[in-house]
Design a protein around this motif. Structure first.
Motif, PDB file in Angstrom:
ATOM      1  N   UNK A  58       0.831  -1.201   0.000  1.00  0.00           N
ATOM      2  CA  UNK A  58       0.000   0.000   0.000  1.00  0.00           C
ATOM      3  C   UNK A  58       0.858   1.240   0.000  1.00  0.00           C
ATOM      4  N   UNK A  59       0.226   2.376   0.239  1.00  0.00           N
ATOM      5  CA  UNK A  59       0.924   3.658   0.231  1.00  0.00           C
ATOM      6  C   UNK A  59       0.923   4.268   1.627  1.00  0.00           C
ATOM      7  N   UNK A  60       1.882   5.146   1.901  1.00  0.00           N
ATOM      8  CA  UNK A  60       1.828   5.891   3.160  1.00  0.00           C
ATOM      9  C   UNK A  60       0.758   6.986   3.038  1.00  0.00           C
ATOM     10  N   UNK A  61       0.317   7.540   4.155  1.00  0.00           N
ATOM     11  CA  UNK A  61      -0.614   8.675   4.080  1.00  0.00           C
ATOM     12  C   UNK A  61       0.029   9.831   3.308  1.00  0.00           C
ATOM     13  N   UNK A  62      -0.737  10.398   2.366  1.00  0.00           N
ATOM     14  CA  UNK A  62      -0.203  11.451   1.516  1.00  0.00           C
ATOM     15  C   UNK A  62      -1.343  12.288   0.951  1.00  0.00           C
ATOM     16  N   UNK A  63      -0.982  13.406   0.317  1.00  0.00           N
ATOM     17  CA  UNK A  63      -1.952  14.270  -0.365  1.00  0.00           C
ATOM     18  C   UNK A  63      -1.283  14.848  -1.604  1.00  0.00           C
ATOM     19  N   UNK A  64      -2.082  15.106  -2.632  1.00  0.00           N
ATOM     20  CA  UNK A  64      -1.570  15.699  -3.872  1.00  0.00           C
ATOM     21  C   UNK A  64      -2.699  16.441  -4.575  1.00  0.00           C
ATOM     22  N   UNK A  65      -2.316  17.308  -5.487  1.00  0.00           N
ATOM     23  CA  UNK A  65      -3.298  18.150  -6.182  1.00  0.00           C
ATOM     24  C   UNK A  65      -4.226  17.353  -7.089  1.00  0.00           C
ATOM     25  N   UNK A  66      -3.754  16.267  -7.666  1.00  0.00           N
ATOM     26  CA  UNK A  66      -4.560  15.484  -8.595  1.00  0.00           C
ATOM     27  C   UNK A  66      -5.668  14.734  -7.863  1.00  0.00           C
ATOM     28  N   UNK A  67      -6.940  14.965  -8.230  1.00  0.00           N
ATOM     29  CA  UNK A  67      -7.978  14.085  -7.705  1.00  0.00           C
ATOM     30  C   UNK A  67      -7.805  12.701  -8.332  1.00  0.00           C
ATOM     31  N   UNK A  68      -8.390  11.706  -7.706  1.00  0.00           N
ATOM     32  CA  UNK A  68      -8.285  10.335  -8.203  1.00  0.00           C
ATOM     33  C   UNK A  68      -9.629   9.642  -8.077  1.00  0.00           C
ATOM     34  N   UNK A  69      -9.803   8.614  -8.866  1.00  0.00           N
ATOM     35  CA  UNK A  69     -10.927   7.722  -8.679  1.00  0.00           C
ATOM     36  C   UNK A  69     -10.394   6.296  -8.742  1.00  0.00           C
ATOM     37  N   UNK A  70     -10.634   5.524  -7.692  1.00  0.00           N
ATOM     38  CA  UNK A  70     -10.258   4.116  -7.631  1.00  0.00           C
ATOM     39  C   UNK A  70     -11.494   3.285  -7.974  1.00  0.00           C
ATOM     40  N   UNK A  71     -11.303   2.245  -8.778  1.00  0.00           N
ATOM     41  CA  UNK A  71     -12.366   1.294  -9.058  1.00  0.00           C
ATOM     42  C   UNK A  71     -11.788  -0.101  -8.849  1.00  0.00           C
ATOM     43  N   UNK A  72     -12.199  -0.767  -7.779  1.00  0.00           N
ATOM     44  CA  UNK A  72     -11.663  -2.077  -7.423  1.00  0.00           C
ATOM     45  C   UNK A  72     -12.261  -3.126  -8.351  1.00  0.00           C
ATOM     46  N   UNK A  73     -11.390  -3.904  -8.972  1.00  0.00           N
ATOM     47  CA  UNK A  73     -11.851  -4.951  -9.893  1.00  0.00           C
ATOM     48  C   UNK A  73     -11.681  -6.354  -9.313  1.00  0.00           C
ATOM     49  N   UNK A  74     -10.803  -6.483  -8.317  1.00  0.00           N
ATOM     50  CA  UNK A  74     -10.531  -7.801  -7.732  1.00  0.00           C
ATOM     51  C   UNK A  74     -10.004  -7.621  -6.322  1.00  0.00           C
TER      52      UNK A  74
ATOM     53  N   UNK B 275      -9.212   8.119  11.218  1.00  0.00           N
ATOM     54  CA  UNK B 275      -9.463   8.197   9.766  1.00  0.00           C
ATOM     55  C   UNK B 275     -10.821   7.596   9.413  1.00  0.00           C
ATOM     56  N   UNK B 276     -11.368   8.047   8.305  1.00  0.00           N
ATOM     57  CA  UNK B 276     -12.556   7.450   7.708  1.00  0.00           C
ATOM     58  C   UNK B 276     -12.047   6.271   6.883  1.00  0.00           C
ATOM     59  N   UNK B 277     -12.469   5.052   7.219  1.00  0.00           N
ATOM     60  CA  UNK B 277     -11.946   3.843   6.580  1.00  0.00           C
ATOM     61  C   UNK B 277     -13.033   3.184   5.744  1.00  0.00           C
ATOM     62  N   UNK B 278     -12.683   2.846   4.495  1.00  0.00           N
ATOM     63  CA  UNK B 278     -13.576   2.110   3.605  1.00  0.00           C
ATOM     64  C   UNK B 278     -12.839   0.875   3.106  1.00  0.00           C
ATOM     65  N   UNK B 279     -13.452  -0.279   3.292  1.00  0.00           N
ATOM     66  CA  UNK B 279     -12.924  -1.509   2.702  1.00  0.00           C
ATOM     67  C   UNK B 279     -13.730  -1.743   1.430  1.00  0.00           C
ATOM     68  N   UNK B 280     -13.066  -1.571   0.298  1.00  0.00           N
ATOM     69  CA  UNK B 280     -13.742  -1.605  -0.996  1.00  0.00           C
ATOM     70  C   UNK B 280     -13.497  -2.939  -1.688  1.00  0.00           C
ATOM     71  N   UNK B 281     -14.574  -3.586  -2.071  1.00  0.00           N
ATOM     72  CA  UNK B 281     -14.490  -4.834  -2.816  1.00  0.00           C
ATOM     73  C   UNK B 281     -14.750  -4.590  -4.289  1.00  0.00           C
ATOM     74  N   UNK B 282     -14.815  -5.656  -5.069  1.00  0.00           N
ATOM     75  CA  UNK B 282     -15.042  -5.527  -6.512  1.00  0.00           C
ATOM     76  C   UNK B 282     -16.279  -4.705  -6.841  1.00  0.00           C
ATOM     77  N   UNK B 283     -16.153  -3.918  -7.911  1.00  0.00           N
ATOM     78  CA  UNK B 283     -17.214  -3.068  -8.436  1.00  0.00           C
ATOM     79  C   UNK B 283     -17.528  -1.892  -7.512  1.00  0.00           C
ATOM     80  N   UNK B 284     -16.538  -1.470  -6.711  1.00  0.00           N
ATOM     81  CA  UNK B 284     -16.692  -0.313  -5.838  1.00  0.00           C
ATOM     82  C   UNK B 284     -15.796   0.804  -6.345  1.00  0.00           C
ATOM     83  N   UNK B 285     -16.371   2.009  -6.472  1.00  0.00           N
ATOM     84  CA  UNK B 285     -15.611   3.189  -6.883  1.00  0.00           C
ATOM     85  C   UNK B 285     -15.456   4.128  -5.694  1.00  0.00           C
ATOM     86  N   UNK B 286     -14.255   4.681  -5.556  1.00  0.00           N
ATOM     87  CA  UNK B 286     -13.964   5.632  -4.487  1.00  0.00           C
ATOM     88  C   UNK B 286     -13.380   6.885  -5.125  1.00  0.00           C
TER      89      UNK B 286
END
Length: 150
Positions: A44-60, A74-85
């Motif tokens: 995984x990644x360390x806690x960070x911030x950047x100007x670019x917004x992102x969208x994650x879509x879990x496929x597996x 922190x606000x924690x989300x466990x995202x499974x397949x077909x979940x967009x963040x």
């Protein structure tokens, strides 16, 4: 005119520490690009911030995504397949694979982040991160590492 087609065999691949990133391409004139990230268990990644917004879509698998606030847990989300963040610009966050199996996600982000991944990517996975090299690249690309109080 031909289509631009990227297959699992033709896509450029780099490793960012233990995560495998496959560059899928972008939409001309939009500044947006799509990558596939393969995240082994425990990575995984360390806690960070950047100007670019992102969208994650879990496929597996499952990806744990945390959004950090100035105070409180922190606000924690466990995202499974077909979940967009959706992660907004300068939103403190990280992701990790806390499961016992490989996870994959598609990530839509700006070209500035693609440049960062190309800067730090290697041709083979790294068992130990080169923190000095990654930290220097983070500074060059405007990515802030966050210190989170326990």
């Amino acid at each position: 005119m031909k289509f631009d087609v990227t297959t699992s065999e033709s896509g450029e691949t780099l490793w960012v520490v233990a995560d495998r990133i496959r560059f899928l391409g972008g939409i001309a004139g939009s500044g947006l690009e799509l990558i596939e990230v393969e995240i082994p268990p425990g990575s995984g990644t360390p806690p960070h911030a950047h100007a670019s917004p992102e969208m994650f879509y879990v496929t597996e698998g499952e990806v744990t995504v945390r959004r950090f606030a100035a105070d409180g847990p922190p606000d924690v989300t466990v995202a499974g397949p077909r979940t967009a963040i959706h992660i907004g610009s300068m939103t403190p966050h990280n992701y990790s694979n806390d499961s016992g199996r490989t996870a994959r996600m598609l990530v839509l982000l700006e070209s500035s982040m693609i440049a960062f991944f190309r800067d730090i990517g290697t041709s083979e996975p790294q068992s130990q991160p080169d923190f000095a090299r990654i930290g220097s690249a983070m500074q060059r690309h405007g990515i802030e590492t966050l210190t989170i109080a326990a």
